[in-house]
Motif scaffolding. Sequence first.
Motif, PDB file in Angstrom:
ATOM      1  N   ARG A 237       0.811  -1.210   0.000  1.00 35.76           N
ATOM      2  CA  ARG A 237       0.000   0.000   0.000  1.00 35.76           C
ATOM      3  C   ARG A 237       0.850   1.268   0.000  1.00 35.76           C
ATOM      4  N   HIS A 238       1.928   1.229   0.774  1.00 37.22           N
ATOM      5  CA  HIS A 238       2.693   2.462   0.974  1.00 37.22           C
ATOM      6  C   HIS A 238       4.093   2.410   0.399  1.00 37.22           C
ATOM      7  N   GLY A 239       4.486   1.226  -0.100  1.00 38.90           N
ATOM      8  CA  GLY A 239       5.844   1.125  -0.623  1.00 38.90           C
ATOM      9  C   GLY A 239       6.862   1.357   0.476  1.00 38.90           C
ATOM     10  N   PHE A 240       7.901   2.071   0.143  1.00 34.48           N
ATOM     11  CA  PHE A 240       8.980   2.293   1.102  1.00 34.48           C
ATOM     12  C   PHE A 240       8.520   3.122   2.302  1.00 34.48           C
ATOM     13  N   LYS A 241       7.470   3.906   2.092  1.00 31.55           N
ATOM     14  CA  LYS A 241       6.976   4.758   3.185  1.00 31.55           C
ATOM     15  C   LYS A 241       6.480   3.952   4.379  1.00 31.55           C
ATOM     16  N   PHE A 242       6.216   2.653   4.134  1.00 29.32           N
ATOM     17  CA  PHE A 242       5.767   1.800   5.240  1.00 29.32           C
ATOM     18  C   PHE A 242       6.753   1.828   6.392  1.00 29.32           C
ATOM     19  N   PHE A 243       8.057   1.977   6.058  1.00 26.77           N
ATOM     20  CA  PHE A 243       9.075   1.910   7.101  1.00 26.77           C
ATOM     21  C   PHE A 243       9.125   3.167   7.952  1.00 26.77           C
ATOM     22  N   THR A 244       8.387   4.206   7.554  1.00 28.28           N
ATOM     23  CA  THR A 244       8.287   5.361   8.445  1.00 28.28           C
ATOM     24  C   THR A 244       7.461   5.025   9.688  1.00 28.28           C
ATOM     25  N   LEU A 245       6.851   3.832   9.661  1.00 28.86           N
ATOM     26  CA  LEU A 245       6.157   3.342  10.853  1.00 28.86           C
ATOM     27  C   LEU A 245       7.109   3.288  12.040  1.00 28.86           C
ATOM     28  N   PHE A 246       8.387   3.046  11.748  1.00 27.75           N
ATOM     29  CA  PHE A 246       9.376   2.912  12.812  1.00 27.75           C
ATOM     30  C   PHE A 246       9.987   4.252  13.201  1.00 27.75           C
ATOM     31  N   CYS A 247       9.492   5.322  12.592  1.00 22.69           N
ATOM     32  CA  CYS A 247      10.088   6.624  12.832  1.00 22.69           C
ATOM     33  C   CYS A 247       8.977   7.613  13.147  1.00 22.69           C
ATOM     34  N   PRO A 248       8.604   7.720  14.426  1.00 24.94           N
ATOM     35  CA  PRO A 248       7.491   8.589  14.799  1.00 24.94           C
ATOM     36  C   PRO A 248       7.738  10.028  14.363  1.00 24.94           C
ATOM     37  N   ALA A 249       6.700  10.696  13.931  1.00 24.40           N
ATOM     38  CA  ALA A 249       6.849  12.070  13.455  1.00 24.40           C
ATOM     39  C   ALA A 249       7.177  13.004  14.611  1.00 24.40           C
ATOM     40  N   GLY A 250       7.900  14.070  14.289  1.00 25.29           N
ATOM     41  CA  GLY A 250       8.158  15.116  15.265  1.00 25.29           C
ATOM     42  C   GLY A 250       9.136  14.737  16.349  1.00 25.29           C
ATOM     43  N   VAL A 251      10.091  13.871  16.011  1.00 28.75           N
ATOM     44  CA  VAL A 251      11.091  13.482  16.998  1.00 28.75           C
ATOM     45  C   VAL A 251      12.426  14.087  16.571  1.00 28.75           C
ATOM     46  N   PRO A 252      13.188  14.653  17.511  1.00 26.83           N
ATOM     47  CA  PRO A 252      14.474  15.249  17.154  1.00 26.83           C
ATOM     48  C   PRO A 252      15.433  14.217  16.547  1.00 26.83           C
ATOM     49  N   MET A 253      16.265  14.639  15.596  1.00 20.20           N
ATOM     50  CA  MET A 253      17.194  13.735  14.918  1.00 20.20           C
ATOM     51  C   MET A 253      18.105  13.008  15.901  1.00 20.20           C
ATOM     52  N   MET A 254      18.482  13.709  16.995  1.00 18.69           N
ATOM     53  CA  MET A 254      19.408  13.135  17.970  1.00 18.69           C
ATOM     54  C   MET A 254      18.909  11.818  18.546  1.00 18.69           C
ATOM     55  N   VAL A 255      17.598  11.722  18.722  1.00 23.85           N
ATOM     56  CA  VAL A 255      17.049  10.559  19.426  1.00 23.85           C
ATOM     57  C   VAL A 255      16.808   9.395  18.487  1.00 23.85           C
ATOM     58  N   LEU A 256      16.761   9.678  17.181  1.00 22.92           N
ATOM     59  CA  LEU A 256      16.370   8.643  16.222  1.00 22.92           C
ATOM     60  C   LEU A 256      17.225   7.370  16.289  1.00 22.92           C
ATOM     61  N   PRO A 257      18.561   7.461  16.394  1.00 22.63           N
ATOM     62  CA  PRO A 257      19.340   6.218  16.423  1.00 22.63           C
ATOM     63  C   PRO A 257      18.924   5.262  17.530  1.00 22.63           C
ATOM     64  N   ILE A 258      18.408   5.801  18.625  1.00 23.11           N
ATOM     65  CA  ILE A 258      17.937   4.937  19.697  1.00 23.11           C
ATOM     66  C   ILE A 258      16.479   4.545  19.470  1.00 23.11           C
ATOM     67  N   LEU A 259      15.699   5.515  19.014  1.00 26.16           N
ATOM     68  CA  LEU A 259      14.262   5.299  18.929  1.00 26.16           C
ATOM     69  C   LEU A 259      13.891   4.301  17.853  1.00 26.16           C
ATOM     70  N   VAL A 260      14.589   4.364  16.696  1.00 24.73           N
ATOM     71  CA  VAL A 260      14.213   3.470  15.592  1.00 24.73           C
ATOM     72  C   VAL A 260      14.415   2.000  15.950  1.00 24.73           C
ATOM     73  N   PRO A 261      15.587   1.615  16.506  1.00 23.82           N
ATOM     74  CA  PRO A 261      15.703   0.207  16.927  1.00 23.82           C
ATOM     75  C   PRO A 261      14.651  -0.182  17.955  1.00 23.82           C
ATOM     76  N   VAL A 262      14.358   0.751  18.862  1.00 26.23           N
ATOM     77  CA  VAL A 262      13.363   0.449  19.886  1.00 26.23           C
ATOM     78  C   VAL A 262      12.002   0.188  19.245  1.00 26.23           C
ATOM     79  N   GLU A 263      11.654   1.038  18.273  1.00 22.22           N
ATOM     80  CA  GLU A 263      10.370   0.847  17.590  1.00 22.22           C
ATOM     81  C   GLU A 263      10.357  -0.474  16.822  1.00 22.22           C
ATOM     82  N   ILE A 264      11.499  -0.806  16.197  1.00 19.15           N
ATOM     83  CA  ILE A 264      11.552  -2.048  15.416  1.00 19.15           C
ATOM     84  C   ILE A 264      11.403  -3.251  16.332  1.00 19.15           C
TER      85      ILE A 264
END
Lengths: 230, 104
Positions: free
Chosen positions: A111-138
């Motif tokens: 349905r969403h193609g590659f955009k599906f993986f933004t499921l693991f990247c909540p909107a409005g989160v600072p870039m600094m936190v992403l390296p920790i947050l994305v594995p946690v979401e996965i």
Amino acid sequence: MFTNSSMMMVLAVVLSAGFLMFAGRRAALVPGRLQGFAEMVYEFIAGLIRDNTGPEGMKYFPLIFSLFLFVFMGNFLGMMPFAFTFTSHIIVTLALALMVITTVIIVGISRHGFKFFTLFCPAGVPMMVLPILVPVEIISFLARPFSLAMRLFLNMMAGHMVLKIFAGFCIMLVSLGGILSATSIIPFAVKFAVTGFEFFVALLQAYIFTIFSCIYLRDAIYLHGHEEHH
Amino acid sequence: MTDDLDSLKTKLDAADHEADRVDIAHASESAVPSNSNMTSDAMRLAIDMVAAVVIGGLVGYFADQWLGTTPWFLLIFLILGVAAGFRNFYVFAGNLLRPTDKKD
């Protein structure tokens, strides 16, 4: 290998399919008793999907409906004497849960193609936190089929274990003989009550399994609803 | 007879349409089953938290087996798993505190 577990699975499929075919054999406009019951089951699942997945989810009705009936029949047939509860084996529930999550992933990507993986990247989160947050979401996403499977398996197995333990108490107390035999009425009363409760749990767990499948499917269909709806 | 059925069908379709509209309006508000009670909530939360740690541990363990880096990936993914467990707890608590004012 064809075990008693496989036999119960075949029985569950044959019974549920047979019931639906038999109930719908005349397909009257004004339903009879059996047809009315089959329609009630249909309406129940359809309502569940509309409420938890949204109108788009009705495309996946056949999957959810079969899933519910299979789990429900598994739980209920297991309550019959001499039967085996195949949902009390984690391999069965895990296979069902993996099927659900595979469907979710396939639906999401188609349905969403590659955009599906933004499921693991909540909107409005600072870039600094992403390296920790994305594995946690996965990991949290990967844990879903596991917790789905564990929930059903634990509930069914624990319930049946309680039943069998109390049945064991009854036999032990009876075999003591004399006045002590009379005390076996106590575990018997508990077992009697737990049996009733187990029927409730059988329905509830089938319902919960279905609801969570619907909610996970919702994530795949409408991305980023998931923070609020997990 | 056929006329009766036709008019009935029209009425049913209209009612269906109306019902669908109402359903869509409410669809986004009832993601969490309303009849869930405290015990099943607690059970669910316990399993969700443990599941995240177990999955984190498994991922780490097999990554170590594959890359021969024992114990580093296991440690990292265990910590991430615990974090994911608490993330599940956080999301769950958020649902519990404001179950009605959800938006898509």
